[in-house]
Scaffold this motif. Structure first.
Motif, PDB file in Angstrom:
ATOM      1  N   GLU A  84      30.028   0.084  35.333  1.00  0.00           N
ATOM      2  CA  GLU A  84      30.675  -1.098  34.779  1.00  0.00           C
ATOM      3  C   GLU A  84      31.868  -1.548  35.619  1.00  0.00           C
ATOM      4  OE1 GLU A  84      31.398  -1.450  30.618  1.00  0.00           O
ATOM      5  OE2 GLU A  84      29.933   0.105  30.121  1.00  0.00           O
ATOM      6  N   THR A  85      31.889  -2.831  35.947  1.00  0.00           N
ATOM      7  CA  THR A  85      33.033  -3.418  36.634  1.00  0.00           C
ATOM      8  C   THR A  85      34.254  -3.369  35.715  1.00  0.00           C
ATOM      9  OG1 THR A  85      31.584  -4.919  37.852  1.00  0.00           O
ATOM     10  CG2 THR A  85      33.918  -5.498  37.747  1.00  0.00           C
ATOM     11  N   GLY A  86      35.398  -2.955  36.266  1.00  0.00           N
ATOM     12  CA  GLY A  86      36.619  -2.922  35.479  1.00  0.00           C
ATOM     13  C   GLY A  86      36.885  -1.616  34.779  1.00  0.00           C
ATOM     14  N   ALA A  87      35.990  -0.640  34.945  1.00  0.00           N
ATOM     15  CA  ALA A  87      36.214   0.660  34.315  1.00  0.00           C
ATOM     16  C   ALA A  87      37.099   1.529  35.205  1.00  0.00           C
ATOM     17  CB  ALA A  87      34.890   1.361  34.059  1.00  0.00           C
ATOM     18  N   GLN A  88      37.895   2.362  34.570  1.00  0.00           N
ATOM     19  CA  GLN A  88      38.688   3.382  35.247  1.00  0.00           C
ATOM     20  C   GLN A  88      38.218   4.739  34.735  1.00  0.00           C
ATOM     21  OE1 GLN A  88      42.847   3.256  33.826  1.00  0.00           O
ATOM     22  NE2 GLN A  88      42.085   2.209  32.006  1.00  0.00           N
ATOM     23  N   ALA A  89      38.653   5.803  35.398  1.00  0.00           N
ATOM     24  CA  ALA A  89      38.163   7.116  34.996  1.00  0.00           C
ATOM     25  C   ALA A  89      39.160   8.202  35.338  1.00  0.00           C
ATOM     26  CB  ALA A  89      36.820   7.415  35.683  1.00  0.00           C
ATOM     27  N   ALA A  90      39.056   9.304  34.599  1.00  0.00           N
ATOM     28  CA  ALA A  90      39.748  10.544  34.922  1.00  0.00           C
ATOM     29  C   ALA A  90      38.708  11.646  34.989  1.00  0.00           C
ATOM     30  CB  ALA A  90      40.805  10.876  33.875  1.00  0.00           C
ATOM     31  N   ILE A  91      38.873  12.534  35.974  1.00  0.00           N
ATOM     32  CA  ILE A  91      37.942  13.641  36.181  1.00  0.00           C
ATOM     33  C   ILE A  91      38.735  14.945  36.229  1.00  0.00           C
ATOM     34  CG2 ILE A  91      36.578  14.765  38.002  1.00  0.00           C
ATOM     35  CD1 ILE A  91      35.302  12.064  38.580  1.00  0.00           C
ATOM     36  N   LEU A  92      38.233  15.978  35.543  1.00  0.00           N
ATOM     37  CA  LEU A  92      38.786  17.324  35.632  1.00  0.00           C
ATOM     38  C   LEU A  92      37.646  18.283  35.926  1.00  0.00           C
ATOM     39  CD1 LEU A  92      41.276  19.270  35.206  1.00  0.00           C
ATOM     40  CD2 LEU A  92      40.382  19.599  32.881  1.00  0.00           C
TER      41      LEU A  92
END
Length: 273
Positions: A84-92
Motif C-alpha cells: 500500500e502506498t503511504g504505509a509505514q512500518a516497524a520491524i523487530l
C-alpha cells in the motif's frame, strides 16, 4: 533478552481445546498456543515465507494498524513487501538473520534488530542465513500534518537503545526507538520492560490503540475489568479507552512490543454511509 515468536506446529489429539483466548468489545487476547500452522497466510510478493496476521483494522474496534509475525525460510523474502502506498512500518527481529535493504543501502539485523520504514520507502527483505528468519512487522497508514516533514527510515537495535525508566521507579521503563516529542512520527513501536515486581500502578485509560506482543516473562494484566495471565508469545489487542494495568510476575523481566498511535488530531469528518 529473548524475543518470543509464534510456536507454529499443531497440538496432538489429546490436548483439551479449551484455552484462554478472549475476544470482547474492549480487548482481545490471542495466546501463543493459538498461533499454529493452520492460521498462517502466504502473502503476495513474498517467497518462502508465511505470516501470522494477528491484528488488522477492524471497524468499531482497533482501526489504525495491522500486526504480523513473519517467518522466512533461507533465501526467501520479498523485493516488494509493502502493498500500500503511504504505509509505514516497524520491524523487530526475533530470531535469525535479516538482510534489509532501504533505498539501496543494505543492513544486517539479528535478534533485537529494529527498523523503521518511512512512508514511501523502497525496501526489501531477504533471509541470507541458514536458519529461519522470524520477525515482527507492524504497519500503519501515515497521516501527514501541515508544516510537519515526513520521518526518515532508520535502523537500530534493542541492545543499542537505552531503557527510559519511569519517574520514581527503576522497575518500569520503555525502550523508545523514536523521541516522543518528534511530531513527524504518528506511531510508536516501543519495547516496555517491567523488572520482577514492577507494575503500572493505575488503570491507564486513553485514546491510543494498542497491540502488545509479549517477548519475555510473565505478568497479570488488567484489560477493562478482567485480570488475565500472560506470557511469552501472547498477544493483547486493545481498542481506544480500554482500561489497562500490569503487575509483573516471575523472576525475569516481563517485556512486550507495544504499538500505539500518537501525535495527530482525531478526524472530525463523518464517515460516508
Amino acid at each position: 533478552m529473548t524475543y518470543a515468536f509464534p510456536p507454529g506446529g499443531l497440538p496432538d489429539q489429546g490436548v483439551d481445546p479449551e484455552g484462554t483466548a478472549v475476544f470482547t468489545d474492549a480487548y482481545a487476547v490471542l495466546p501463543a498456543c493459538t498461533m499454529r500452522d493452520i492460521v498462517t497466510s502466504f502473502l503476495p510478493g513474498w517467497q518462502k515465507a508465511r505470516a501470522w496476521i494477528i491484528a488488522r483494522p477492524l471497524s468499531g474496534f482497533a482501526e489504525t494498524f495491522a500486526q504480523y509475525a513473519v517467518e522466512v525460510a533461507p533465501r526467501g523474502g520479498s523485493d516488494n513487501p509493502e502493498p500500500e502506498t503511504g504505509a509505514q512500518a516497524a520491524i523487530l527481529v526475533a530470531d535469525g538473520e535479516m538482510t534489509l535493504e532501504i533505498g539501496g543501502d543494505a543492513h544486517t539485523l539479528r535478534a533485537g534488530g529494529y527498523a523503521y520504514l518511512a512512508p514511501g520507502a523502497v525496501w526489501s527483505v531477504r533471509n541470507t542465513g541458514d536458519a529461519p528468519l522470524k520477525f515482527h512487522w507492524i504497519r500503519k497508514r501515515y497521516e501527514p500534518a501541515p508544516g510537519i516533514e515526513s520521518p526518515d527510515s532508520f535502523v537500530t537495535s534493542d541492545q543499542d537503545t537505552p531503557v527510559n525508566w519511569m519517574a520514581n521507579t527503576d522497575k518500569w521503563g520503555t525502550t523508545r526507538f523514536v523521541d516522543p516529542s518528534d511530531l513527524r512520527h504518528d506511531m510508536h513501536a516501543n519495547i516496555v520492560t517491567f523488572l520482577p515486581g514492577g507494575r503500572i500502578p493505575f488503570a491507564e485509560t486513553h485514546v491510543m490503540e494498542h497491540g502488545l506482543y509479549v517477548l519475555q516473562g510473565t505478568a497479570r494484566y488488567l484489560l477493562n475489568k478482567d485480570w488475565v495471565e500472560v506470557g511469552p508469545g501472547d498477544f493483547m489487542w486493545l481498542r481506544a479507552f480500554c482500561p489497562q494495568a500490569c503487575i509483573a510476575t516471575g523472576d525475569e523481566p516481563f517485556r512486550y512490543l507495544l504499538y500505539k498511535d500518537v501525535n495527530r488530531h482525531p478526524s472530525l469528518r463523518v464517515p460516508a454511509l
